[in-house]
Every structure is written in C-alpha cells, then in structure tokens.
Design an enzyme around this catalytic site. Structure first.
Site, PDB file in Angstrom:
ATOM      1  CG  HIS A 111      30.664  26.229  47.486  1.00 15.13           C
ATOM      2  ND1 HIS A 111      31.793  25.671  48.041  1.00 15.13           N
ATOM      3  CD2 HIS A 111      31.027  26.632  46.242  1.00 15.13           C
ATOM      4  CE1 HIS A 111      32.781  25.731  47.159  1.00 15.13           C
ATOM      5  NE2 HIS A 111      32.353  26.306  46.067  1.00 15.13           N
ATOM      6  CG  ASP A 112      24.781  28.265  53.395  1.00 17.01           C
ATOM      7  OD1 ASP A 112      24.127  27.287  53.774  1.00 17.01           O
ATOM      8  OD2 ASP A 112      24.332  29.434  53.333  1.00 17.01           O
ATOM      9  N   GLY A 180      29.495  17.405  51.643  1.00 17.84           N
ATOM     10  CA  GLY A 180      28.666  17.409  52.858  1.00 17.84           C
ATOM     11  C   GLY A 180      27.436  18.293  52.754  1.00 17.84           C
ATOM     12  CE1 TYR A 188      20.659  22.834  40.986  1.00 17.68           C
ATOM     13  CE2 TYR A 188      20.636  22.087  38.699  1.00 17.68           C
ATOM     14  CZ  TYR A 188      20.765  23.099  39.618  1.00 17.68           C
ATOM     15  OH  TYR A 188      21.025  24.361  39.184  1.00 17.68           O
ATOM     16  CB  ILE A 239      26.693  14.158  56.932  1.00 19.28           C
ATOM     17  CG1 ILE A 239      25.195  14.063  57.254  1.00 19.28           C
ATOM     18  CG2 ILE A 239      27.045  13.200  55.803  1.00 19.28           C
ATOM     19  CD1 ILE A 239      24.358  15.063  56.559  1.00 19.28           C
ATOM     20  CG  ASN A 475      21.953  22.379  48.080  1.00 18.88           C
ATOM     21  OD1 ASN A 475      22.133  22.436  49.295  1.00 18.88           O
ATOM     22  ND2 ASN A 475      22.324  21.350  47.345  1.00 18.88           N
ATOM     23  CE1 TYR A 476      21.373  26.616  43.262  1.00 21.88           C
ATOM     24  CE2 TYR A 476      19.301  27.145  42.189  1.00 21.88           C
ATOM     25  CZ  TYR A 476      20.564  26.584  42.144  1.00 21.88           C
ATOM     26  OH  TYR A 476      21.012  26.009  40.987  1.00 21.88           O
TER      27      TYR A 476
HETATM   28  C1  FAD Z   1      29.679  28.388  42.922  1.00 21.74           C
HETATM   29  C2  FAD Z   1      28.537  27.555  43.389  1.00 21.74           C
HETATM   30  C3  FAD Z   1      27.966  26.630  42.519  1.00 21.74           C
HETATM   31  C4  FAD Z   1      26.911  25.821  42.935  1.00 21.74           C
HETATM   32  N1  FAD Z   1      26.372  24.921  42.057  1.00 21.74           N
HETATM   33  C5  FAD Z   1      25.370  24.096  42.477  1.00 21.74           C
HETATM   34  C6  FAD Z   1      24.825  23.094  41.620  1.00 21.74           C
HETATM   35  O1  FAD Z   1      25.229  22.924  40.472  1.00 21.74           O
HETATM   36  N2  FAD Z   1      23.838  22.305  42.123  1.00 21.74           N
HETATM   37  C7  FAD Z   1      23.362  22.437  43.394  1.00 21.74           C
HETATM   38  O2  FAD Z   1      22.499  21.665  43.816  1.00 21.74           O
HETATM   39  N3  FAD Z   1      23.855  23.398  44.204  1.00 21.74           N
HETATM   40  C8  FAD Z   1      24.840  24.208  43.783  1.00 21.74           C
HETATM   41  N4  FAD Z   1      25.336  25.154  44.644  1.00 21.74           N
HETATM   42  C9  FAD Z   1      24.793  25.237  46.007  1.00 21.74           C
HETATM   43  C10 FAD Z   1      25.479  24.210  46.893  1.00 21.74           C
HETATM   44  O3  FAD Z   1      25.057  22.899  46.568  1.00 21.74           O
HETATM   45  C11 FAD Z   1      25.107  24.479  48.349  1.00 21.74           C
HETATM   46  O4  FAD Z   1      25.562  25.743  48.720  1.00 21.74           O
HETATM   47  C12 FAD Z   1      25.702  23.419  49.264  1.00 21.74           C
HETATM   48  O5  FAD Z   1      25.051  23.460  50.509  1.00 21.74           O
HETATM   49  C13 FAD Z   1      27.182  23.625  49.436  1.00 21.74           C
HETATM   50  O6  FAD Z   1      27.774  22.602  50.161  1.00 21.74           O
HETATM   51  P1  FAD Z   1      29.154  22.922  50.901  1.00 21.74           P
HETATM   52  O7  FAD Z   1      29.533  21.724  51.673  1.00 21.74           O
HETATM   53  O8  FAD Z   1      30.131  23.480  49.918  1.00 21.74           O
HETATM   54  O9  FAD Z   1      28.689  24.140  51.802  1.00 21.74           O
HETATM   55  P2  FAD Z   1      28.783  24.509  53.358  1.00 21.74           P
HETATM   56  O10 FAD Z   1      28.659  25.997  53.362  1.00 21.74           O
HETATM   57  O11 FAD Z   1      29.965  23.910  54.000  1.00 21.74           O
HETATM   58  O12 FAD Z   1      27.470  23.856  53.968  1.00 21.74           O
HETATM   59  C14 FAD Z   1      26.159  24.186  53.543  1.00 21.74           C
HETATM   60  C15 FAD Z   1      25.166  23.817  54.659  1.00 21.74           C
HETATM   61  O13 FAD Z   1      25.263  22.431  54.977  1.00 21.74           O
HETATM   62  C16 FAD Z   1      25.705  22.254  56.330  1.00 21.74           C
HETATM   63  N5  FAD Z   1      26.712  21.192  56.308  1.00 21.74           N
HETATM   64  C17 FAD Z   1      27.852  21.188  55.573  1.00 21.74           C
HETATM   65  N6  FAD Z   1      28.507  20.046  55.763  1.00 21.74           N
HETATM   66  C18 FAD Z   1      27.794  19.309  56.634  1.00 21.74           C
HETATM   67  C19 FAD Z   1      27.995  18.031  57.215  1.00 21.74           C
HETATM   68  N7  FAD Z   1      29.062  17.295  56.920  1.00 21.74           N
HETATM   69  N8  FAD Z   1      27.079  17.580  58.091  1.00 21.74           N
HETATM   70  C20 FAD Z   1      25.992  18.328  58.397  1.00 21.74           C
HETATM   71  N9  FAD Z   1      25.758  19.537  57.870  1.00 21.74           N
HETATM   72  C21 FAD Z   1      26.645  20.036  56.993  1.00 21.74           C
HETATM   73  C22 FAD Z   1      26.284  23.585  56.729  1.00 21.74           C
HETATM   74  O14 FAD Z   1      26.263  23.758  58.119  1.00 21.74           O
HETATM   75  C23 FAD Z   1      25.409  24.549  55.967  1.00 21.74           C
HETATM   76  O15 FAD Z   1      24.184  24.710  56.635  1.00 21.74           O
HETATM   77  C24 FAD Z   1      26.403  25.961  44.246  1.00 21.74           C
HETATM   78  C25 FAD Z   1      26.964  26.895  45.114  1.00 21.74           C
HETATM   79  C26 FAD Z   1      28.016  27.697  44.691  1.00 21.74           C
HETATM   80  C27 FAD Z   1      28.592  28.714  45.624  1.00 21.74           C
END
Ligand code: FAD
Ligand code: NAG
Ligand code: NAG
Ligand code: NAG
Ligand code: NAG
Ligand code: NAG
Length: 533
Positions: A111-112, A180, A188, A239, A475-476
């Site tokens: 979701h990045d 992750g 949050y 992680i 996270n944004y």
């Molecule tokens: C539709 C949508 C709704 C959202 N709502 C919220 C919300 O309510 N609250 C909020 O706080 N945020 C929200 N977000 C933002 C979201 O929390 C961040 O985008 C978060 O980083 C996504 O995590 P992911 O594992 O899905 O993403 P990924 O794209 O997989 O990872 C995001 C980042 O973390 C790194 N990463 C991922 N997994 C690991 C791991 N296991 N170890 C080390 N590094 C890692 C990646 O390399 C990248 O830099 C939202 C995003 C979207 C698209």
C-alpha cells in the site's frame, strides 16, 4: 513522484535500451541467486524465486500493486520476485542479496503511496514479497496477538473478533493494508485518541537483520526495537512479525456520518470541529473529510462538502448528549447514529456497511490486482485555521479535485512522549491533514495534472501548517518532500525528509541505522541514511 521525473527526462529510445539491459541481465541474476540459495540448507530455492520470464511473474508483481500509477509498461520492474514461505527463506534471501549486491525491496501489503516497496530508482532490484508470511495467532486470555508482516489488517481484525467481542487493535482503517509496512511506519486508526498508534501497542517483534540473523526484542536490543516502532520498514531489516497488545473495546459502540456544504453553515462546523475534535473525551474520534463537489442546490456551481465520520466507544444516547453540549453546530440526532459491535464498525469504516448486511468474512478478501491512480501528501496543524483562512481554502479547493482529510489528535496521543517511538507528532498537534486525489484515466497528462493539483494545494496551505520543519507522516509516503540517491550527499538528502517525518527522533534513527546496517544494504528512496564515514 520524483522518480518519474527521471523517466520523463529520458527519451523513449534510452528507455528502450534500459529495459533491454534489464532483461538481458535478468537470466544471469536468476542463476546466481538460485545457486546462492542452494548453498543454504532450507531455502527451497527453485520454489521461491520468480524470474521475469516466469509465466507468474506479472500476476505476482501486480497482485499487491495498490496504486495504478506504478502499473505501466515503463514502471521499473524487479529482476526477480522472491516469495518466501518460511523465516529461513527470508534469512537466505537477505544473505544472497547482500552477497550479490542486489537492492532488496520488501513488500508486505503493497500500500505504499509511492509504490516504493515494488518500484525502485536503482536500475537493478529484487522484491522480497512477504504475502505468504501471513499467520495470525490471537491469545484472548492475555490480550495479545502475533501477526506476521504479510497478514492484512482485515485478517488481524477478523481473527481477533473470532476470539473475543471485547478486544480490538488500534491500527488502520483500510482492511487490505499490510501489517509489515503499516506498523513499521507508525500506523493509526480510529482508536487513536483512546489508545494511540499501532506502535504504542507493540510488545515484541521478529526481524531478520543484514547478517541473516533472526532476532526477537531481547536479541535485537531496545534501540533497534524502538526504531522499528515507526521508523519505517526497509531501513533496518526485514520484519517478520509483531507481537501486539490488544485493546479493550465495548460490546456496543457508536458511529455516525453527517454532512454539510460550505454554502450552508459548514464554516461554523469546521471552526468548532477544530476546537472540539482534539479536546473532547478520549472515547470519541471524529474524522473530517473536505471534498470539492458539484453543488446540490446551485446548478453548475462547485462547493466543498464537509463530512464528519466518528467512532465513539459508548452508546448513542451518551454521544448525542456530549455533542449536544460541545458541538451544537453539528446538530447531531440519535437517528444519525448507528450502534454496533467493534468488528461491525470495521466494516462500516471500510465502505459504509451496516450491521447484518455485510459478513465480516469480507475482511479476509485481499482484492488482488486492483487499484486506481492516486497521490497523497500530509501536514500537521498546530493552531486553528481562522474563518478567513477557511473561506480562502474553500475557494482554492473548488479549483481542483484534491480533497483533505482532517484526523484529530489529542487524548492519548498528547500523553505519550514525542521520543517514546520514532513517530514524533504528539502533544501540540491538533490534527493531521491528508491530501488525497484519485483518478481513473491512465497517461502522463492526467498524472501531471493531478500531481500538480495536489502540490498547488500543499503550497497554498503553507501558512496554516507546522513549520521548521514542516512535518509529514511517513505512512503517507510523499516523494515530493525529498528523495535519496545514496550518492555523495546521501546524508544531507536523508536529513530533509528525515526531519519532516521524524523531527528530533531523526538523530536516534541515524544512530541505530549506523549501528545495525552501516553499509546501507536496507535502503529505499526515503530510508534512514547511516552516518557518513
Ligand atoms: C487504501 C489505503 C488506506 C490506508 N489507510 C491507512 C490508515 O488508516 N492508517 C495509516 O496509518 N495508514 C494508512 N495507509 C498507509 C499505509 O499504512 C502505508 O502505506 C503502509 O506502509 C502500508 O503497508 P503495506 O505493508 O501495505 O505496504 P508496502 O508497500 O508493502 O510497504 C510500505 C513500506 O514498508 C516497507 N516494508 C513493508 N513490509 C516490510 C517488512 N516486513 N519489513 C521491513 N520493511 C517493510 C516497504 O519496503 C515500504 O517501504 C493506507 C494506505 C492505503 C493505500
Ligand atoms: C531447517 O529446517 C528444519 C525443519 O524445518 C529445522 O529444524 C532447521 O532448524 C532448519 N535449519 C536451518 C539452518 O534453518
Ligand atoms: C446548521 O447548524 C444547525 C445547528 O446550529 C443545524 O441544525 C443545521 O442542520 C445546520 N445546517 C446545515 C446546512 O448544515
Ligand atoms: C443483527 O442480527 C442479530 C441476530 O441475527 C439481531 O439480534 C440484531 O438486532 C441485528 N442487528 C441489526 C442492526 O439489524
Ligand atoms: C495493471 O494493468 C493491467 C492492464 O495493463 C490491468 O489488467 C490490471 O488490473 C492493473 N492492475 C493494477 C493493480 O492497477
Ligand atoms: C502547477 O502547474 C502550473 C502550470 O503548469 C505551474 O505554473 C506551477 O508551477 C505548478 N505548480 C506546482 C506546485 O507544481
């Protein structure tokens, strides 16, 4: 994103050669990687490595693309996707990527907002895709859970609700977000004012470091454990899982959504919201959504629609009574309120589902390979915006399509010290703004138009938001605020976005980074740089 500036600067001929070059080296990288993995006893190499010419490469890559901006033929592609199913696969993958000097991009839920878990500005990179590591183990007796990085928040919430009706977890609102990236970035959600961030409720973790070691909290030490509670996934290691402290929720809670338009008394509503939302009882979280829309009453005109969406950890009568006193401008009535269980509220926040209409099992649906085009940015507001300021904002907003989301702080957030976790935006912040624009037309023209719009609005907001540094929420993810190319100026580049995301905590993150990964193997466009040697 900044990266796409590079792409647009390249002629299409250059790009063509760039792509040719990547696929030419891909086969040898595959051979080298498999050979390396085979030297590790439990790696099952052939199973986990997907090269570009494998028929499942494209579907695997696309499955967790969550922003269509990074789903084009010119979006840089990894040479390999690694799909570990065990911790030892992850350990072997890290060791082989280190040995072969390949940049490793880690993806959990994908979701990045700038796609940096699966796109890179470096020419050759590998994705470590954690979607198979998704187990969740809930212990209702001691109110804890272990959740693996590749699990989604929806799966976590569902598994908690299977075991208990009065336990929840304080994390994000969208169910497909990955554990992750979300937790490592300081996630949050609507329990923020009562229980703080996800990282305020983390008890332990498992991480694979640059030496391929699997470490728990005790083995990694308190500095690294601190860093991975919000300092950003991808700077320190992979992680594997987090141990979470579950939080009490009442059997019945209350939600509502009410709307008004700037052509009515919405400005009064927003003015009062700024006073009430960050200071009211901790049990109440009232998010406000501001969107440019066509006027429902004046034909052909635009207006800004104000929606307030709230969650209250109590019943509707109490809520109506509190807001009747504190927020009469809202005119909240009992009919506006819906009482439901916590897990039903998860569904309601997702898409407005009301109790007994949608089954909680939809939380297990990962909706693979689905995304629209989007851009997000963030800001923090520390003093209320004046009436004149708001009225100028309405005029600005109706020039475009970018919406604003105001997320109130205060409550528990103001009680936790700014240095307790890397996430620094605590006391003194009234609310966070998310700039949000989505579109469905592909192509550079639309992309440039909407990226520009979001930047124009961000620039307009300068006088109303935090300064020195202008703060942002990791996270944004927003590459407009700075990127790192890990050249000579790496540290100075890192300081720009690092101070915005982490304020005074940036220095400690740098110290941890320098101690655990001095060679900067774990890096991305906005990772923590090690101290220059
Ligand atoms: C539709 C949508 C709704 C959202 N709502 C919220 C919300 O309510 N609250 C909020 O706080 N945020 C929200 N977000 C933002 C979201 O929390 C961040 O985008 C978060 O980083 C996504 O995590 P992911 O594992 O899905 O993403 P990924 O794209 O997989 O990872 C995001 C980042 O973390 C790194 N990463 C991922 N997994 C690991 C791991 N296991 N170890 C080390 N590094 C890692 C990646 O390399 C990248 O830099 C939202 C995003 C979207 C698209
Ligand atoms: C290999 O796997 C076995 C069984 O799953 C396990 O007992 C052993 O510790 C593993 N060895 C390594 C080096 O990971
Ligand atoms: C304006 O505020 C009053 C309460 O003071 C409320 O009842 C009414 O619904 C609001 N009107 C609009 C258009 O939002
Ligand atoms: C949902 O269904 C349960 C039992 O099936 C019932 O007790 C409850 O009142 C229903 N809730 C709503 C809001 O309809
Ligand atoms: C990516 O693009 C392809 C078409 O080129 C489309 O089928 C797929 O659904 C898209 N996926 C995402 C996540 O945008
Ligand atoms: C947005 O686009 C306009 C017109 O092309 C340009 O003048 C302006 O500098 C751009 N603004 C930002 C913040 O990118």
């Amino acid at each position: 994103m900044i990266q796409s500036n590079h792409t647009t600067c390249l002629s299409s001929v250059l790009l063509f050669f760039l792509l040719l070059h990547v696929s030419a080296t891909s086969a040898s990288v595959y051979d080298d990687f498999v050979q390396c993995l085979n030297t590790h006893p439990n790696s099952s190499a052939a199973k986990i490595v997907i090269p570009q010419n494998n028929p499942s490469f494209t579907s695997t890559l696309r499955a967790y693309i969550r922003n269509a901006r990074f789903n084009t033929s010119t979006t840089p592609k990894p040479v390999l996707i690694l799909t570990p199913t065990t911790e030892s696969h992850v350990q072997a993958s890290v060791l082989c990527a280190v040995q072969l000097k390949l940049q490793l991009k880690i993806r959990s839920g994908g979701h990045d907002y700038e796609g940096i878990s699966y796109v890179s500005s470096e020419p050759t990179f590998v994705i470590l895709d954690l979607f198979n590591l998704r187990s969740i183990d809930v212990n209702a007796e001691d109110a804890t859970a272990w959740a693996q990085a590749g699990a989604t928040l929806g799966e976590l919430y569902y598994r908690i609700s299977e075991k208990s009706k009065t336990l929840g977890f304080a994390a994000g609102i969208c169910p497909t977000v990955g554990v992750g990236g979300h937790i490592s970035g300081g996630g949050y959600g609507n329990l923020l004012r009562k229980y703080g961030l996800a990282v305020d409720n983390v008890l332990d973790a498992l991480i694979v470091d640059v030496n391929g070691k699997l470490l728990d909290r005790k083995a990694m030490g308190e500095d690294l454990f601190w860093a991975i509670r919000g300092g950003g996934g991808g700077s320190f290691g992979v992680i594997i899982s987090y141990k979470l402290k579950l939080v009490p929720v009442p059997e019945t809670l209350t939600v509502f959504r009410v709307m008004s338009y700037t052509e009515g008394n919405a400005t009064d509503v927003v003015l009062r919201w700024q006073e009430v939302a960050p200071t009211t009882v901790d049990d109440l979280w009232m998010r406000m959504l501001l969107q440019p829309v066509t006027s429902p009453t004046k034909k052909g005109e635009k207006t800004v629609r104000i929606s307030i969406l709230a969650e209250y950890l109590g019943n509707a009568n109490q809520l109506v009574s509190i807001l009747g006193k504190e927020f009469p401008e809202l005119g909240l009535k009992k009919e506006d309120c819906l009482e439901m269980s916590w897990i039903e509220s998860v569904l309601w926040w997702n898409d407005g589902s009301t109790p007994n209409v949608t089954k909680p099992e939809v939380l297990l649906d990962r909706n693979l390979d689905q995304a629209s085009f989007g851009k997000r940015k963030s800001d923090y507001v520390q003093t209320p915006i004046s009436r004149e300021g708001l009225e100028s904002l309405w005029k600005k907003m109706i020039e475009g399509k970018t919406g604003l989301l105001f997320n109130p702080y205060g409550g528990k957030m103001a009680q936790i010290s700014a240095s307790d976790a890397p996430f620094p935006h605590r006391a003194g912040n009234l609310f966070k703004i998310q700039y949000s624009v989505n579109w469905d037309v592909a192509g550079e023209e639309a992309t440039n138009e909407y990226l520009n719009q979001s930047r124009v609005l961000y620039s307009f907001m300068t006088p109303f938001v935090s300064k020195n540094p202008r703060s942002a929420f990791l996270n944004y993810r927003d590459l407009d605020i700075g990127v790192n190319n890990f050249g000579k100026n790496s540290f100075e580049q890192g300081k720009v976005y690092g101070l915005m995301y982490f304020n005074d905590n940036f220095d400690r993150l740098v110290k941890v980074k320098t101690a655990v990964d001095p060679g900067n193997f774990f890096r991305n466009e906005q990772s923590i740089p090690p101290l220059p040697t």
